[in-house]
Design a protein around this motif. Structure first.
Motif, PDB file in Angstrom:
ATOM      1  N   PHE A   1     -18.250  -3.383   6.695  1.00 52.80           N
ATOM      2  CA  PHE A   1     -18.538  -2.757   7.979  1.00 52.80           C
ATOM      3  C   PHE A   1     -19.988  -2.275   8.050  1.00 52.80           C
ATOM      4  O   PHE A   1     -20.644  -2.385   9.079  1.00 52.80           O
ATOM      5  N   ARG A   2     -20.485  -1.756   6.924  1.00 47.48           N
ATOM      6  CA  ARG A   2     -21.868  -1.273   6.895  1.00 47.48           C
ATOM      7  C   ARG A   2     -22.825  -2.428   7.223  1.00 47.48           C
ATOM      8  O   ARG A   2     -23.747  -2.284   8.032  1.00 47.48           O
TER       9      ARG A   2
ATOM     10  N   ASP B   1       6.084   0.460  -1.171  1.00 40.54           N
ATOM     11  CA  ASP B   1       7.333  -0.187  -0.813  1.00 40.54           C
ATOM     12  C   ASP B   1       7.373  -1.563  -1.464  1.00 40.54           C
ATOM     13  O   ASP B   1       6.343  -2.217  -1.599  1.00 40.54           O
TER      14      ASP B   1
ATOM     15  N   ARG C   1     -22.404  -3.539  10.861  1.00 40.37           N
ATOM     16  CA  ARG C   1     -23.039  -2.578  11.765  1.00 40.37           C
ATOM     17  C   ARG C   1     -24.547  -2.780  11.786  1.00 40.37           C
ATOM     18  O   ARG C   1     -25.181  -2.780  12.838  1.00 40.37           O
TER      19      ARG C   1
ATOM     20  N   PHE D   1      -9.960  -7.235   4.847  1.00 43.58           N
ATOM     21  CA  PHE D   1      -9.858  -5.996   4.066  1.00 43.58           C
ATOM     22  C   PHE D   1      -8.974  -4.971   4.762  1.00 43.58           C
ATOM     23  O   PHE D   1      -8.465  -4.052   4.140  1.00 43.58           O
ATOM     24  N   ARG D   2      -8.841  -5.137   6.098  1.00 44.96           N
ATOM     25  CA  ARG D   2      -8.065  -4.149   6.841  1.00 44.96           C
ATOM     26  C   ARG D   2      -6.580  -4.229   6.478  1.00 44.96           C
ATOM     27  O   ARG D   2      -5.920  -3.216   6.324  1.00 44.96           O
TER      28      ARG D   2
ATOM     29  N   TYR E   1     -13.920  -2.691   2.746  1.00 47.62           N
ATOM     30  CA  TYR E   1     -14.036  -2.657   4.200  1.00 47.62           C
ATOM     31  C   TYR E   1     -15.315  -1.923   4.584  1.00 47.62           C
ATOM     32  O   TYR E   1     -16.072  -2.369   5.440  1.00 47.62           O
ATOM     33  N   GLY E   2     -15.555  -0.789   3.930  1.00 46.22           N
ATOM     34  CA  GLY E   2     -16.737   0.015   4.218  1.00 46.22           C
ATOM     35  C   GLY E   2     -18.006  -0.787   3.989  1.00 46.22           C
ATOM     36  O   GLY E   2     -18.938  -0.754   4.798  1.00 46.22           O
TER      37      GLY E   2
ATOM     38  N   ARG F   1      -5.663  -2.516   3.395  1.00 46.24           N
ATOM     39  CA  ARG F   1      -6.243  -1.179   3.468  1.00 46.24           C
ATOM     40  C   ARG F   1      -7.180  -0.907   2.295  1.00 46.24           C
ATOM     41  O   ARG F   1      -7.109   0.129   1.636  1.00 46.24           O
ATOM     42  N   ASP F   2      -8.029  -1.868   2.023  1.00 47.84           N
ATOM     43  CA  ASP F   2      -9.016  -1.720   0.966  1.00 47.84           C
ATOM     44  C   ASP F   2     -10.263  -1.108   1.595  1.00 47.84           C
ATOM     45  O   ASP F   2     -11.176  -1.801   2.015  1.00 47.84           O
ATOM     46  N   TRP F   3     -10.293   0.224   1.679  1.00 47.90           N
ATOM     47  CA  TRP F   3     -11.372   0.854   2.440  1.00 47.90           C
ATOM     48  C   TRP F   3     -12.722   0.746   1.769  1.00 47.90           C
ATOM     49  O   TRP F   3     -13.758   0.807   2.418  1.00 47.90           O
TER      50      TRP F   3
ATOM     51  N   PHE G   1       0.818  -1.211   0.000  1.00 42.48           N
ATOM     52  CA  PHE G   1       0.000   0.000   0.000  1.00 42.48           C
ATOM     53  C   PHE G   1       0.858   1.271   0.000  1.00 42.48           C
ATOM     54  O   PHE G   1       0.461   2.298  -0.530  1.00 42.48           O
ATOM     55  N   TRP G   2       2.041   1.175   0.594  1.00 45.95           N
ATOM     56  CA  TRP G   2       2.893   2.366   0.748  1.00 45.95           C
ATOM     57  C   TRP G   2       3.901   2.500  -0.378  1.00 45.95           C
ATOM     58  O   TRP G   2       4.887   3.200  -0.223  1.00 45.95           O
TER      59      TRP G   2
END
Lengths: 225, 501
Positions: free
Chosen positions: B459-460, B49, B463, B446-447, B455-456, B450-452, B46-47
């Motif tokens: 998480f939705r 690197d 929740r 997904f965390r 993930y969203g 960092r596949d937001w 993700f960075w």
């Protein structure tokens, strides 16, 4: 009375703790009644250095908490390259340089505040940061990016609130008019640049001087053997 | 003799000590070696690197002039085409096409094509590219003869595509076709040196029907002011604003043309303005699917390595049957694989003389999942075949495209045992878990990459489920929170009244 016993006494002193608590609580009053609040803060001694330091410490801790606990949807931190000390200093040093620059200018242009007053005022003015950032960290973990508007609006509010409080604080502490305050905030920003420039200049000169003596020493050692 | 033994013993001791001393240095030397040279195969995290990865491809064979048994060795070959089990090497320096067959690491020479029966002229002049269509007809970019020759499989001349006489083609320019593709309906698309209007398109009957896919010309307002301020001479010297030329083209399974260019402003790569890899539709628009943060530009890390620096220069591309596309980088001699979403699957290669490294790679093609890379300086074709790890990746992406999401996740789990840094595997497993309504587990998968977006989504749903399960408690807490102040207020009021009385 030695320093140690004095310290012990103040830690055990209930009256000191009570006034400290009141000073800290006064930050909330300043948040919502800035004009009245910041006037009394220094002129009526309603705030104290201890409380100001506490707010500053909370701010720095909140910043680290933000980096660690904000959900990655809103803030991605590469911990491989993060130095906690640097993160703290990157917030603390600019504020201190601002306080210094502001004091330098205002002391020349009949500002009423002392250096201590400016520092206390600045610390009380950044109180919205820890106050709003902690709920923001929690919020970031219960919403998704599509609902990010809440997060970003509150972030913006927190910054604007800090800026507003900062201006009012400077105005009341130095007993300036609004125009003069804004002028001196801008002057302070300029002064910050000058201070940073001088610091860098000083550092580079010192390092040059040190390296001169180091090379001199090496030369002598080399000749002697 | 008696004194000899202790002497020998001492020497032995010294030798043992020396070896021990050397061993002490060895680990640090090895560590330094690893730090300096990233592994042969790698991915980006993700960075941006580099993360080391197991090899996804290994060298299966090295096709050389000697191995083919050519009397005259290959000389500066520029073009390569692979179809079924045949390999066509454009031997540019010797004005001929070399046809070879390849199967499972074994290769042999089929024939050498150095003339076209019935054409005028009947020989080639620095041919740069070759294409063979479904019925075996060959198309050759006969560069210095200014034509594209079409011939049947027995080298009998059929027709040629020559310099367009249309006024849209600048007649002052010489026509030097360098790369070509032919689509299923027999239309020819070619690149010509000095032509920057895009691809030259011919119909099946040889009629020129225009250009497609020219890059948009960029013009910044700062350039305009700069031009206003400069004198006529200065203006003439400044670069004129012309669109970029393509370096190479390839067809994908669905008939779209992949075009690559290595002329761009390197600052515009990451912002995806430069677009070195494009997928052109019928009207020449780029329809390549990309990741916003890491667009397909080859290397993301341009750290200098000896005399090599700067971004990747993509000079050839090939698209596998599973829609994975592989780009060839001239700068560092590397191959980059991307899936249909533009996510990098792996990168490998480098410059050098050993197997799997290149001196001057110029062309790339594939048969099945095997890759063929032509090196113009080494005059050889390196054949790569997927390793178990590489095959697993293809297997997982293939299953996902077919709709076998659970099977895909299982394969991704196997990939993870090979490479724990493989982001795509985490996302693949996460997607399957999401479909199986295991939201909390999906969120964990997904965390890590960092596949937001995914993930969203997870998480939705998580929740929603949580709120539905705990609605009673939530309701109770809210009620308590609302009622307590009322009760407390009442009690205080009562107390005050009691005290008064």
């Amino acid at each position: 009375m030695t320093a140690l016993t004095r310290k012990r006494l103040f830690l055990l002193d209930k009256a000191w703790w009570r006034s400290y608590g009141q000073h800290l609580k006064y930050a909330f009053y300043c948040l919502f009644h800035p004009f009245d609040g910041f006037w009394d803060l220094t002129h009526e001694k309603r705030g104290s250095l201890g409380a100001a330091n506490t707010i500053m410490a909370l701010t720095l801790i909140t910043r680290i908490l933000m980096l660690e606990f904000t959900n990655f949807q809103f803030l991605s931190v590469n911990w491989e390259y993060v130095n906690v000390l640097n993160e703290c200093l990157s917030l603390f040093l600019p504020l201190m340089v601002f306080v210094l620059a502001n004091w330098c200018w205002t002391t020349l242009f009949d500002g009423k505040g002392t250096f201590k007053d400016v520092y206390i005022g600045t610390c009380y003015a950044i109180a919205p940061y820890p106050l709003l950032q902690i709920p923001l960290i929690l919020l970031s973990n219960v919403i998704i990016v599509e609902e990010g508007a809440f997060y970003y609006v509150i972030s913006a509010v927190q910054l604007l609130w800090c800026a507003y409080l900062m201006i009012v604080a400077m105005m009341e502490i130095h007993d300036y008019s609004l125009g003069k305050t804004i002028l001196f905030v801008v002057m302070s920003l300029f002064g910050m640049m000058v201070i940073i420039f001088l610091m860098l200049l000083f550092l580079s000169l010192v390092s040059d001087a040190v390296s001169y003596f180091v090379s001199l020493y090496r030369e002598i050692v080399f000749r002697l053997y | 003799m008696k004194g000899g033994l202790p002497m020998q013993g001492k020497r032995r001791l010294a030798a043992v000590l020396c070896v021990l001393l050397l061993l002490c240095f060895l680990p640090s030397a090895l560590a330094a070696d690893i730090l300096m040279h990233p592994s042969y195969t790698y991915t980006y995290d993700f960075w941006f690197d580099i993360r080391e990865s197991p090899d996804s491809y290994r060298v299966a064979a090295m096709i050389t002039s000697g191995g083919l048994g050519l009397e005259k060795p290959l000389k500066s070959p520029q073009g390569l085409y692979a179809v079924n089990d045949k390999l066509y090497i454009c031997d540019t320096g010797n004005n001929r096409i070399v046809e070879a067959s390849y199967q499972d690491g074994e290769y042999s020479l089929v024939r050498v094509i150095d003339h076209v029966t019935g054409a005028e002229p009947s020989t080639f002049s620095t041919p740069q590219d070759v294409f063979v269509d479904g019925s075996g007809n060959m198309y050759v970019c006969d560069t210095n003869n200014n034509r594209i020759v079409m011939m049947d499989k027995d080298c009998n001349y059929i027709m040629s595509f020559t310099k367009p006489t249309d006024e849209t083609f600048d007649q002052k320019l010489s026509y030097l076709p360098s790369k070509l593709v032919v689509d299923v309906s027999g239309r020819v698309f070619c690149l010509s040196k000095n032509v920057n209007k895009g691809l030259i398109k011919y119909e099946q009957d040889g009629a020129f029907t225009g250009f497609i896919g020219a890059s948009k010309v960029k013009f910044a307002w700062t350039d305009y002011i700069w031009k206003l301020l400069s004198t006529k001479e200065q203006r003439a010297k400044q670069e004129s604003f012309v669109p970029t030329e393509y370096d190479n083209i390839a067809l994908d399974r669905k008939g779209f043309i992949f075009a690559v260019t290595s002329t761009f402003d390197e600052l515009e790569l990451l912002s995806d303005v430069a677009q070195p890899i494009r997928r052109l539709n019928a009207i020449g628009n780029d329809i390549l699917v990309k990741q916003q943060r890491q667009p397909p530009i080859g290397d993301l890390d341009w750290s200098d390595d000896a005399d090599i620096s700067g971004p990747s220069k993509i000079i050839d591309i090939t698209v596998l049957e599973n829609d994975t596309y592989i780009a060839l980088d001239r700068t560092r001699g590397r191959l980059f694989g991307y899936d249909t979403q533009g996510v990098m699957l792996w990168a490998f290669g480098g410059t050098g003389n050993s197997d799997g490294y290149f001196m001057n790679p110029v062309a790339l093609d594939h048969i099945g999942n095997d890759l063929f890379v032509l090196d113009a300086n080494e005059c050889s074709v390196t054949v790569f075949t997927p390793t178990e790890y590489g095959s697993l990746i293809y297997d997982a992406t293939g299953k996902y495209l077919k709709g076998d999401y659970d099977g895909s996740a299982e394969t991704w789990r196997e990939v993870l045992t090979y490479n724990g840094n493989y982001n795509l595997a985490f996302i693949g497993i996460g997607r399957a878990l999401l479909r199986q309504e295991q939201y909390a587990e999906a969120m964990e998968y997904f965390r890590y990459p960092r596949d937001w977006k995914n993930y969203g989504e997870a998480f939705r749903l998580y929740r929603k489920e949580w709120v539905e399960q705990n609605i009673g408690w939530i309701f109770a807490v809210v009620c308590v929170l609302l009622i307590t102040p009322l009760v407390v207020g009442k009690v205080k009021k009562l107390k005050a009244e009691v005290n008064k009385a």
